[in-house]
Design a protein around this motif. Sequence first.
Motif, PDB file in Angstrom:
ATOM      1  N   PRO A  63      83.863  20.597  34.392  1.00 25.26           N
ATOM      2  CA  PRO A  63      83.934  22.059  34.512  1.00 25.26           C
ATOM      3  C   PRO A  63      82.610  22.629  34.993  1.00 25.26           C
ATOM      4  N   SER A  70      87.664  26.386  36.824  1.00 26.80           N
ATOM      5  CA  SER A  70      87.461  24.934  36.801  1.00 26.80           C
ATOM      6  C   SER A  70      87.827  24.358  35.438  1.00 26.80           C
ATOM      7  N   ASP A  73      91.284  23.052  35.579  1.00 24.30           N
ATOM      8  CA  ASP A  73      91.338  21.736  36.233  1.00 24.30           C
ATOM      9  C   ASP A  73      90.997  20.630  35.242  1.00 24.30           C
ATOM     10  N   THR A  74      89.969  20.880  34.439  1.00 20.97           N
ATOM     11  CA  THR A  74      89.548  19.877  33.455  1.00 20.97           C
ATOM     12  C   THR A  74      90.623  19.635  32.411  1.00 20.97           C
ATOM     13  N   SER A 121      88.149  22.563  45.203  1.00 22.78           N
ATOM     14  CA  SER A 121      87.711  21.456  44.346  1.00 22.78           C
ATOM     15  C   SER A 121      86.267  21.719  43.938  1.00 22.78           C
ATOM     16  N   TYR A 122      85.952  21.490  42.683  1.00 23.17           N
ATOM     17  CA  TYR A 122      84.616  21.797  42.190  1.00 23.17           C
ATOM     18  C   TYR A 122      83.724  20.573  42.121  1.00 23.17           C
TER      19      TYR A 122
END
Length: 264
Positions: A63, A70, A73-74, A121-122
């Motif tokens: 993150p 984000s 996403d995690t 995307s991070y």
Amino acid sequence: MRRFTLFNVYLILFPIAMQIHTSDLTNARSQISNFNTHMSVANKQIVCASLAHLQNLEVAPKPVIYFPFSILDTLLFKEKYFEGREALKRTIEVYKTELAGAKFNNFNLKKALNKALENNSYTPISDCIRFDLSEADLNFANMTEANLGGGIFNLTELNNANLEGAHLKNAYFKRAELNNATLSYANMSTANLNYANCSNAKFNQTILAGAKLAYSDLSGAQNLTAEQLSKTQTLYNATIDPGLKTKLKQIKPSLFKYYDWIDN
């Protein structure tokens, strides 16, 4: 009040997400570390059988504090642990002279494709850098359907190795020993096989478009056709079946001429 509540939720979820990422990363690194340790003390042929699993290890994305989404996403997704794949590559290169009979089935060794942040995307995505197994002992190794594109196998011993269905595009096999190797269904387009010993190798439906085969030994090669060889870049001074050579000189005589770029 609403903004304050959302901010509080964010402050609660961020450390949770970071803990999930850290836990996944620690677990993946532990598995890679165990592989490295076993490679130094155990039977390398057996240890390498775990490569297909280890290359596909996944971790929760890290993150990013200034990207609130984000966290989602995690919490919801996993991504391939590509840094671990690079670590595996480095370990294999260290022990490359002791890998006879090792199993590399489905292992992905392709050239690095470092990407910038994209598609929301991070985390930057990277893949394995160019793989160098020059002068390695890979006799009887099993590399079926492995991705070896761009890999360097100059002077490598691959006698009796199984490379069926492998991706070998742009790979370097100069002076490699591929006697009795299985290359059927492999993609060897634009590969450099100059001076390679491919005697008695199996070439059933092998893609050889743009490959260099100058000075190579193709004597006794099985299932090798004029159509396959006609798509190569060069066969200068190659040892091939007389019948094939006669047919190819009629179809594409330029294959047997010398050009300055052949030895590059």
